[in-house]
Design an enzyme around this catalytic site. Sequence first.
Site, short mmCIF file in Angstrom:
data_model
loop_
_atom_site.label_atom_id
_atom_site.label_comp_id
_atom_site.label_asym_id
_atom_site.label_seq_id
_atom_site.Cartn_x
_atom_site.Cartn_y
_atom_site.Cartn_z
N VAL A 224 0.89 -1.17 -0.09
CA VAL A 224 -0.04 0.03 -0.11
C VAL A 224 0.89 1.26 0.05
O VAL A 224 2.03 1.17 0.32
CB VAL A 224 -0.88 0.19 1.03
CG1 VAL A 224 -1.92 -0.99 1.01
CG2 VAL A 224 -0.19 -0.21 2.54
N SER A 225 0.37 2.30 -0.21
CA SER A 225 1.21 3.41 -0.63
C SER A 225 1.34 4.27 0.71
O SER A 225 2.47 5.01 0.95
CB SER A 225 0.54 4.48 -1.44
OG SER A 225 0.52 3.73 -2.93
#
Length: 188
Positions: free
Chosen positions: A8-9
């Site tokens: 995930v970012s």
Amino acid sequence: MLVGYARVSTADQCAGLEAQERELRATGCTRLFTERVSSVAERNELAACLDFVRDGDTLVVMRLDRLARSTADLLAIIETLEGKGVALRILDFGGQAVDTKSPAGRLVVTMFGAVAQFERELAMVRQREGIAKAKSLGKYRGRAPTARRLAPQVHDLHATGVRACEIASRLQISRSSVYRILSDGQAA
């Protein structure tokens, strides 16, 4: 062996990471590599994953955008995997799974990688246009300078003799931000 990679970012996307991990485990992945990092940053867990996989393994990811940042990046990853005799499986690829073990699978992954990069670039163009319009209307202020909001803490820690490196580490900002705040003399 099925080896999973989830990304995930940002740190506040915990639910997204947990969902990816759950899906990868349900698929049968016995080893997972996970990280919370933007695709444009250094992806240490991806590097560790690519180093870990061996001949006959399959690297499994939920979606293509969780693995590669561009078509060139995707092709480089696939080349690395193929060089090691490792296949790539993407679980959610337009509603179906795709595997690079077959020539058709490799073609589909490459084509969709190019389309995904094209869509990202179009979104960036639209974003820049929107920002330019907002600036012309005087409505755009830009991102709030997060480090500057921590100026009081930076000054307090510095006053107690804490070094800039330690201040940066404790407050999770860059060392250059610490020096900038100290040189500006902001105590806001």
